[in-house]
Design a protein around this motif. Structure first.
Motif, PDB file in Angstrom:
ATOM      1  N   CYS A   1     -29.505  37.212 -44.403  1.00 19.49           N
ATOM      2  CA  CYS A   1     -30.292  36.197 -43.672  1.00 19.49           C
ATOM      3  C   CYS A   1     -31.472  36.851 -42.966  1.00 19.49           C
ATOM      4  O   CYS A   1     -31.444  37.097 -41.757  1.00 19.49           O
ATOM      5  N   ARG A   2     -32.520  37.107 -43.707  1.00 20.49           N
ATOM      6  CA  ARG A   2     -33.678  37.821 -43.164  1.00 20.49           C
ATOM      7  C   ARG A   2     -34.899  36.923 -42.974  1.00 20.49           C
ATOM      8  O   ARG A   2     -35.934  37.367 -42.502  1.00 20.49           O
ATOM      9  N   VAL A   3     -34.788  35.659 -43.384  1.00 20.60           N
ATOM     10  CA  VAL A   3     -35.883  34.702 -43.199  1.00 20.60           C
ATOM     11  C   VAL A   3     -35.479  33.754 -42.074  1.00 20.60           C
ATOM     12  O   VAL A   3     -34.387  33.194 -42.102  1.00 20.60           O
ATOM     13  N   TYR A   4     -36.351  33.589 -41.077  1.00 17.24           N
ATOM     14  CA  TYR A   4     -35.961  32.735 -39.955  1.00 17.24           C
ATOM     15  C   TYR A   4     -37.164  32.108 -39.278  1.00 17.24           C
ATOM     16  O   TYR A   4     -38.318  32.458 -39.558  1.00 17.24           O
ATOM     17  N   THR A   5     -36.893  31.144 -38.412  1.00 19.93           N
ATOM     18  CA  THR A   5     -37.909  30.601 -37.527  1.00 19.93           C
ATOM     19  C   THR A   5     -37.290  30.420 -36.159  1.00 19.93           C
ATOM     20  O   THR A   5     -36.080  30.631 -35.973  1.00 19.93           O
ATOM     21  N   ILE A   6     -38.113  30.047 -35.183  1.00 18.28           N
ATOM     22  CA  ILE A   6     -37.637  29.832 -33.823  1.00 18.28           C
ATOM     23  C   ILE A   6     -38.029  28.430 -33.386  1.00 18.28           C
ATOM     24  O   ILE A   6     -38.805  27.742 -34.062  1.00 18.28           O
ATOM     25  N   GLY A   7     -37.495  27.995 -32.259  1.00 15.68           N
ATOM     26  CA  GLY A   7     -37.831  26.680 -31.747  1.00 15.68           C
ATOM     27  C   GLY A   7     -37.349  26.503 -30.325  1.00 15.68           C
ATOM     28  O   GLY A   7     -36.782  27.416 -29.716  1.00 15.68           O
ATOM     29  N   ILE A   8     -37.590  25.317 -29.792  1.00 12.71           N
ATOM     30  CA  ILE A   8     -37.167  24.978 -28.438  1.00 12.71           C
ATOM     31  C   ILE A   8     -36.317  23.723 -28.484  1.00 12.71           C
ATOM     32  O   ILE A   8     -36.351  22.962 -29.452  1.00 12.71           O
ATOM     33  N   SER A   9     -35.554  23.502 -27.431  1.00 10.99           N
ATOM     34  CA  SER A   9     -34.640  22.364 -27.399  1.00 10.99           C
ATOM     35  C   SER A   9     -34.372  21.983 -25.948  1.00 10.99           C
ATOM     36  O   SER A   9     -34.758  22.706 -25.019  1.00 10.99           O
ATOM     37  N   GLY A  10     -33.720  20.844 -25.763  1.00 14.72           N
ATOM     38  CA  GLY A  10     -33.170  20.476 -24.474  1.00 14.72           C
ATOM     39  C   GLY A  10     -31.663  20.621 -24.547  1.00 14.72           C
ATOM     40  O   GLY A  10     -31.099  20.787 -25.633  1.00 14.72           O
ATOM     41  N   ILE A  11     -31.003  20.544 -23.399  1.00 16.32           N
ATOM     42  CA  ILE A  11     -29.546  20.691 -23.400  1.00 16.32           C
ATOM     43  C   ILE A  11     -28.892  19.595 -24.234  1.00 16.32           C
ATOM     44  O   ILE A  11     -27.925  19.837 -24.949  1.00 16.32           O
ATOM     45  N   GLU A  12     -29.452  18.400 -24.166  1.00 19.12           N
ATOM     46  CA  GLU A  12     -28.856  17.293 -24.901  1.00 19.12           C
ATOM     47  C   GLU A  12     -29.760  16.755 -26.003  1.00 19.12           C
ATOM     48  O   GLU A  12     -29.380  15.814 -26.699  1.00 19.12           O
ATOM     49  N   SER A  13     -30.944  17.322 -26.175  1.00 17.84           N
ATOM     50  CA  SER A  13     -31.866  16.834 -27.203  1.00 17.84           C
ATOM     51  C   SER A  13     -31.880  17.768 -28.411  1.00 17.84           C
ATOM     52  O   SER A  13     -31.429  18.912 -28.337  1.00 17.84           O
ATOM     53  N   GLU A  14     -32.417  17.273 -29.510  1.00 15.76           N
ATOM     54  CA  GLU A  14     -32.481  18.048 -30.739  1.00 15.76           C
ATOM     55  C   GLU A  14     -33.550  19.133 -30.629  1.00 15.76           C
ATOM     56  O   GLU A  14     -34.539  18.990 -29.906  1.00 15.76           O
ATOM     57  N   GLU A  15     -33.330  20.205 -31.377  1.00 13.47           N
ATOM     58  CA  GLU A  15     -34.293  21.296 -31.357  1.00 13.47           C
ATOM     59  C   GLU A  15     -35.561  20.905 -32.120  1.00 13.47           C
ATOM     60  O   GLU A  15     -35.525  20.107 -33.058  1.00 13.47           O
ATOM     61  N   LYS A  16     -36.674  21.487 -31.689  1.00  9.76           N
ATOM     62  CA  LYS A  16     -37.952  21.322 -32.371  1.00  9.76           C
ATOM     63  C   LYS A  16     -38.368  22.691 -32.897  1.00  9.76           C
ATOM     64  O   LYS A  16     -38.708  23.587 -32.130  1.00  9.76           O
ATOM     65  N   LEU A  17     -38.299  22.837 -34.199  1.00 10.06           N
ATOM     66  CA  LEU A  17     -38.551  24.129 -34.816  1.00 10.06           C
ATOM     67  C   LEU A  17     -40.040  24.364 -35.014  1.00 10.06           C
ATOM     68  O   LEU A  17     -40.821  23.428 -35.163  1.00 10.06           O
ATOM     69  N   PHE A  18     -40.419  25.633 -35.063  1.00 11.05           N
ATOM     70  CA  PHE A  18     -41.818  26.010 -35.230  1.00 11.05           C
ATOM     71  C   PHE A  18     -42.212  26.105 -36.707  1.00 11.05           C
ATOM     72  O   PHE A  18     -43.342  26.512 -37.010  1.00 11.05           O
ATOM     73  N   PHE A  19     -41.314  25.755 -37.599  1.00 11.90           N
ATOM     74  CA  PHE A  19     -41.594  25.758 -39.030  1.00 11.90           C
ATOM     75  C   PHE A  19     -40.652  24.755 -39.690  1.00 11.90           C
ATOM     76  O   PHE A  19     -39.488  24.654 -39.284  1.00 11.90           O
ATOM     77  N   PRO A  20     -41.107  24.007 -40.700  1.00 10.08           N
ATOM     78  CA  PRO A  20     -40.239  23.034 -41.381  1.00 10.08           C
ATOM     79  C   PRO A  20     -39.183  23.747 -42.227  1.00 10.08           C
ATOM     80  O   PRO A  20     -39.343  23.936 -43.428  1.00 10.08           O
ATOM     81  N   PHE A  21     -38.101  24.137 -41.589  1.00 12.73           N
ATOM     82  CA  PHE A  21     -37.117  25.038 -42.168  1.00 12.73           C
ATOM     83  C   PHE A  21     -36.058  24.281 -42.963  1.00 12.73           C
ATOM     84  O   PHE A  21     -35.590  23.216 -42.554  1.00 12.73           O
ATOM     85  N   ASN A  22     -35.679  24.836 -44.104  1.00 12.80           N
ATOM     86  CA  ASN A  22     -34.645  24.242 -44.961  1.00 12.80           C
ATOM     87  C   ASN A  22     -33.500  25.228 -45.182  1.00 12.80           C
ATOM     88  O   ASN A  22     -33.706  26.431 -45.205  1.00 12.80           O
ATOM     89  N   GLN A  23     -32.310  24.711 -45.323  1.00 12.54           N
ATOM     90  CA  GLN A  23     -31.132  25.492 -45.720  1.00 12.54           C
ATOM     91  C   GLN A  23     -30.828  26.635 -44.756  1.00 12.54           C
ATOM     92  O   GLN A  23     -30.505  27.744 -45.166  1.00 12.54           O
ATOM     93  N   GLY A  24     -30.946  26.354 -43.465  1.00 14.32           N
ATOM     94  CA  GLY A  24     -30.543  27.348 -42.482  1.00 14.32           C
ATOM     95  C   GLY A  24     -29.035  27.471 -42.438  1.00 14.32           C
ATOM     96  O   GLY A  24     -28.324  26.468 -42.352  1.00 14.32           O
ATOM     97  N   VAL A  25     -28.533  28.676 -42.510  1.00 16.62           N
ATOM     98  CA  VAL A  25     -27.083  28.878 -42.550  1.00 16.62           C
ATOM     99  C   VAL A  25     -26.534  29.504 -41.274  1.00 16.62           C
ATOM    100  O   VAL A  25     -25.324  29.546 -41.074  1.00 16.62           O
ATOM    101  N   GLU A  26     -27.421  29.981 -40.404  1.00 15.14           N
ATOM    102  CA  GLU A  26     -26.980  30.519 -39.119  1.00 15.14           C
ATOM    103  C   GLU A  26     -27.957  30.083 -38.033  1.00 15.14           C
ATOM    104  O   GLU A  26     -29.172  30.156 -38.211  1.00 15.14           O
TER     105      GLU A  26
END
Length: 289
Positions: A193-218
């Motif tokens: 798992c060497r391809v990744y992106t980052i994002g922000i979230s709230g405690i109860e809200s969904e995360e907002k990723l910095f890239f339209p990421f597919n098939q994240g496994v971790e």
């Protein structure tokens, strides 16, 4: 101190923002640099990536020889100067430098066909090199996603404003990674798992990723919570744990850590990893056609 290297205007602007934090030793390679110094290389202004690929690299290799052990490289594949990237990184890799990539994808719809092909090729090649282990990893960032998170922007400060969304998040993630959590379930991502992106979230809200990421496994969550709140709010641990559990599937593993802060607001950051090359919708449509 973490060594960071910006290549081209986009990479240099991001690294220059990060340089305000004392945890980074910044290097930049850019045509807008007036004079080559120990940490800044004045790149000649050439007409295209092909000319940069054929450029005499003697001076640049000598300048970069002071980079040792580990280095994170920031760049955009649509930049003409991306033509020097693979040649420079090959030199650093052979020297034994562990290389991480942070790749910024521009708004490709407004690029010329030639630039779109250049960007897509660069993005694909760098991901393949990361997956093969030549690079430690590659973090994918979309300027379009950063703009959506930045909110209202103006023309003059546009790139500074969207870059700030990234740099503020990237810095805090580095702080958390070098701070002992109150409690955590962290584990190293799988070797694949060497391809990744980052994002922000709230405690109860969904995360907002910095890239339209597919098939994240971790997925990895970093909770920055006000210290007093950690002491007084009842059932907070259960709230955080339940959110993490809600993200776990047969295909996806999730871990988290909780960190005390002095900020009034709580901050939640996320990393999502995949063993697969990330393609955007435009890429897929073109392949079908």
């Amino acid at each position: 101190m973490k060594t960071i290297l910006g290549i081209g205007t986009a990479g240099t602007n991001v690294v220059s923002q990060l340089a305000q934090y004392k945890v980074y030793q910044s290097y930049t390679i850019c045509t807008e640099t007036k004079k080559t110094t120990k940490y800044k290389f004045n790149l000649p202004d050439l007409p295209g990536p092909e000319e940069y690929e054929q450029m005499d690299m003697t001076k640049l290799h000598k300048w970069a020889s002071t980079i040792e052990k580990e280095c994170t490289v920031f760049l955009c594949g649509a930049s003409n100067s991306s033509g020097i990237t693979l040649r420079l990184l090959e030199k650093l890799h052979k020297k034994g430098v562990k290389i991480g990539i942070v790749y910024f994808m521009p708004e490709i719809d407004v690029l010329s066909e030639e630039k779109q092909l250049q960007e897509r090729t660069c993005r694909g090649v760098l991901q393949n090199y990361a997956r093969s282990g030549i690079f430690e990893n590659i973090c994918l960032i979309s300027n379009v996603e950063l703009e959506a998170l930045a909110g209202n922007t103006n023309v003059i400060d546009y790139y500074n404003q969207i870059n700030h969304v990234f740099t503020s998040t990237y810095y805090i993630l580095d702080v958390f990674k070098n701070t002992k959590a109150i409690t955590s379930t962290f584990k190293r991502p799988k070797e694949s798992c060497r391809v990744y992106t980052i994002g922000i979230s709230g405690i109860e809200s969904e995360e907002k990723l910095f890239f339209p990421f597919n098939q994240g496994v971790e997925m990895v969550y970093y909770y920055g919570i006000n210290e007093q709140k950690l002491k007084t709010e009842e059932n907070l641990f259960r709230t955080l744990t339940d959110k993490v559990k809600s993200k776990i599937t047969e295909e996806r593993k999730v871990s988290f850590g909780i960190f005390p802060t002095n900020y009034e607001e709580d901050y939640v950051y996320v990393e999502i990893f995949s063993p697969k090359i990330q393609q955007i919708i435009v890429d897929i449509e073109e392949e079908i056609e």
